[in-house]
Scaffold this active site. Structure first.
Site, PDB file in Angstrom:
ATOM      1  N   ASN A   7       4.419  -5.059   1.673  1.00 58.31           N
ATOM      2  CA  ASN A   7       5.669  -4.535   1.122  1.00 58.31           C
ATOM      3  C   ASN A   7       6.784  -5.512   1.465  1.00 58.31           C
ATOM      4  O   ASN A   7       7.235  -5.556   2.610  1.00 58.31           O
ATOM      5  CB  ASN A   7       5.924  -3.145   1.734  1.00 58.31           C
ATOM      6  CG  ASN A   7       7.264  -2.563   1.337  1.00 58.31           C
ATOM      7  OD1 ASN A   7       7.943  -3.075   0.455  1.00 58.31           O
ATOM      8  ND2 ASN A   7       7.645  -1.477   1.998  1.00 58.31           N
ATOM      9  N   TRP A   8       7.182  -6.288   0.474  1.00 52.98           N
ATOM     10  CA  TRP A   8       8.200  -7.313   0.732  1.00 52.98           C
ATOM     11  C   TRP A   8       9.585  -6.710   0.912  1.00 52.98           C
ATOM     12  O   TRP A   8      10.506  -7.386   1.340  1.00 52.98           O
ATOM     13  CB  TRP A   8       8.247  -8.317  -0.419  1.00 52.98           C
ATOM     14  CG  TRP A   8       7.001  -9.115  -0.644  1.00 52.98           C
ATOM     15  CD1 TRP A   8       5.765  -8.936  -0.065  1.00 52.98           C
ATOM     16  CD2 TRP A   8       6.850 -10.254  -1.530  1.00 52.98           C
ATOM     17  NE1 TRP A   8       4.870  -9.870  -0.537  1.00 52.98           N
ATOM     18  CE2 TRP A   8       5.510 -10.693  -1.444  1.00 52.98           C
ATOM     19  CE3 TRP A   8       7.719 -10.915  -2.391  1.00 52.98           C
ATOM     20  CZ2 TRP A   8       5.024 -11.785  -2.177  1.00 52.98           C
ATOM     21  CZ3 TRP A   8       7.228 -12.002  -3.126  1.00 52.98           C
ATOM     22  CH2 TRP A   8       5.905 -12.431  -3.006  1.00 52.98           C
ATOM     23  N   LYS A   9       9.749  -5.459   0.524  1.00 55.70           N
ATOM     24  CA  LYS A   9      11.066  -4.809   0.552  1.00 55.70           C
ATOM     25  C   LYS A   9      12.071  -5.659  -0.239  1.00 55.70           C
ATOM     26  O   LYS A   9      11.695  -6.288  -1.222  1.00 55.70           O
ATOM     27  CB  LYS A   9      11.501  -4.540   1.998  1.00 55.70           C
ATOM     28  CG  LYS A   9      10.388  -3.822   2.789  1.00 55.70           C
ATOM     29  CD  LYS A   9      10.817  -3.285   4.108  1.00 55.70           C
ATOM     30  CE  LYS A   9       9.624  -2.603   4.773  1.00 55.70           C
ATOM     31  NZ  LYS A   9       9.955  -1.932   6.019  1.00 55.70           N
ATOM     32  N   HIS A  95       8.327   5.844   0.431  1.00 55.58           N
ATOM     33  CA  HIS A  95       8.527   5.062   1.655  1.00 55.58           C
ATOM     34  C   HIS A  95       9.655   5.695   2.468  1.00 55.58           C
ATOM     35  O   HIS A  95      10.624   6.213   1.910  1.00 55.58           O
ATOM     36  CB  HIS A  95       8.864   3.610   1.300  1.00 55.58           C
ATOM     37  CG  HIS A  95       8.850   2.718   2.503  1.00 55.58           C
ATOM     38  ND1 HIS A  95       9.905   2.644   3.377  1.00 55.58           N
ATOM     39  CD2 HIS A  95       7.883   1.895   2.991  1.00 55.58           C
ATOM     40  CE1 HIS A  95       9.593   1.805   4.360  1.00 55.58           C
ATOM     41  NE2 HIS A  95       8.371   1.334   4.147  1.00 55.58           N
ATOM     42  N   GLU A 165       2.990   6.041   8.128  1.00 61.49           N
ATOM     43  CA  GLU A 165       3.922   5.084   8.715  1.00 61.49           C
ATOM     44  C   GLU A 165       4.930   5.833   9.585  1.00 61.49           C
ATOM     45  O   GLU A 165       5.938   6.343   9.071  1.00 61.49           O
ATOM     46  CB  GLU A 165       4.688   4.333   7.621  1.00 61.49           C
ATOM     47  CG  GLU A 165       3.814   3.510   6.706  1.00 61.49           C
ATOM     48  CD  GLU A 165       4.614   2.397   6.037  1.00 61.49           C
ATOM     49  OE1 GLU A 165       4.228   1.239   6.206  1.00 61.49           O
ATOM     50  OE2 GLU A 165       5.623   2.689   5.377  1.00 61.49           O
ATOM     51  N   SER A 209       4.967  -2.073  11.910  1.00 59.39           N
ATOM     52  CA  SER A 209       4.833  -3.227  12.818  1.00 59.39           C
ATOM     53  C   SER A 209       3.390  -3.696  12.981  1.00 59.39           C
ATOM     54  O   SER A 209       2.971  -4.053  14.086  1.00 59.39           O
ATOM     55  CB  SER A 209       5.477  -2.928  14.174  1.00 59.39           C
ATOM     56  OG  SER A 209       6.870  -2.694  14.011  1.00 59.39           O
ATOM     57  N   GLY A 230       4.957  -4.673   6.341  1.00 56.85           N
ATOM     58  CA  GLY A 230       6.283  -5.075   5.895  1.00 56.85           C
ATOM     59  C   GLY A 230       6.577  -6.509   6.296  1.00 56.85           C
ATOM     60  O   GLY A 230       6.170  -7.459   5.631  1.00 56.85           O
ATOM     61  N   GLY A 231       7.263  -6.650   7.417  1.00 53.07           N
ATOM     62  CA  GLY A 231       7.744  -7.965   7.849  1.00 53.07           C
ATOM     63  C   GLY A 231       6.683  -9.056   7.835  1.00 53.07           C
ATOM     64  O   GLY A 231       6.936 -10.180   7.377  1.00 53.07           O
TER      65      GLY A 231
HETATM   66  P1  PGA Z   1       6.925  -3.307   9.067  1.00 50.46           P
HETATM   67  O1  PGA Z   1       7.156  -2.397   7.770  1.00 50.46           O
HETATM   68  O2  PGA Z   1       5.530  -3.868   8.992  1.00 50.46           O
HETATM   69  O3  PGA Z   1       7.969  -4.401   8.953  1.00 50.46           O
HETATM   70  O4  PGA Z   1       7.115  -2.445  10.257  1.00 50.46           O
HETATM   71  C1  PGA Z   1       6.137  -1.547   7.326  1.00 50.46           C
HETATM   72  C2  PGA Z   1       6.600  -0.796   6.097  1.00 50.46           C
HETATM   73  O5  PGA Z   1       7.768  -0.415   6.024  1.00 50.46           O
HETATM   74  O6  PGA Z   1       5.813  -0.572   5.170  1.00 50.46           O
END
Ligand code: PGA
Length: 247
Positions: A7-9, A95, A165, A209, A230-231
């Site tokens: 998920n690149w956001k 999300h 999540e 994370s 995400g990150g």
């Molecule tokens: P994160 O995000 O890996 O940066 O914690 C996960 C997500 O929001 O799907």
């Protein structure tokens, strides 16, 4: 086979997308991934990423879709049909950033998931408790309520993915412990099984994370069928290390 979605956001641009997909495609060509891979860039990059990913065993997904079927007067929204037209196979719905920042309810998330299924997309339905809810001992009840309220009725016949999540683990570097993940995924598995025998297997992803150094342990837990990242999905080496941790 596990499923790893990135998920690149609201990150990236055309140049970054080109470089990242090329890097991932090269890794996939060198050694076929141990899991199915889904890339979820911002909407405007979807056609570009879908074109670059075509034939490379990389799937593409949206980060959200409208609860309206459309087409119509819904300024700023993107329909599930449009995502399909852009080359998506998946879409993230519910999300926690959308639940919290845009007030999305379980009913709205369910409506979005229904639109996704109707358009031929696989919805990745996100659930998860806040830190306050966990500390007050309500995590399981909250997640059960979200699953019950967000899962479309047609999930009995069609493939949906659930991503657990915990909100407090997203983007914070704080990961749920393997014990927490195992316990919650067991709860969700039992709840989904209770929907009836006609349910196709529902992949349960963990997100929050997930990094190269914790992925193998998390992915090895029972009822963990993959990760929503995400990150770490913004760096090819890190994302691919997570994909490979599923091997
Ligand atoms: P994160 O995000 O890996 O940066 O914690 C996960 C997500 O929001 O799907």
């Amino acid at each position: 086979m596990k499923l790893v979605a990135g998920n690149w956001k609201m990150n990236g641009d055309k140049a970054m997308a080109q470089a990242l997909v090329a890097d991932l495609a090269a890794r996939q060509a060198a050694k076929r991934a141990a899991s199915a891979v889904v890339l979820c860039p911002p909407a405007y990059l979807l056609p570009q990423v879908a074109a670059a990913a075509a034939g490379k065993r990389l799937n593409v997904g949206g980060q959200d879709c409208s609860a309206e079927a459309g087409p119509g007067a819904f300024t700023g929204e993107i329909s599930a049909t449009m995502l399909r037209d852009a080359g998506c196979d998946y879409v993230i719905v519910g999300h926690s950033e959308r639940r919290a920042r845009h007030g999305e309810s379980d009913a709205l998330v369910r409506a979005k998931a229904e639109r996704a299924l109707a358009a031929g997309l696989i919805p990745i339905i996100c659930v998860g408790e806040t830190l306050e809810q966990r500390q007050s001992g309500d995590a399981v009840a909250v997640v059960r309520r979200q699953v019950a309220g967000s899962l479309p009725d047609s999930a009995r016949q069609q493939v949906v993915v659930i991503a657990y999540e915990p909100v407090w683990a997203i983007g914070t570097g704080k990961t749920a412990t393997p014990d927490d993940v195992r316990a919650m995924h067991g709860e969700i598995r039992a709840q989904v099984a209770g929907l009836g025998p006609q349910v196709p297997p529902v992949p349960l992803l963990y997100g929050g994370s997930v990094k190269p150094d914790n992925a193998a342990e998390l992915m090895a837990q029972p009822n963990v069928d993959g990760a929503l990242v995400g990150g770490a999905s913004l760096k090819a080496a890190d994302f691919w290390a997570i994909v490979e941790a599923c091997r």
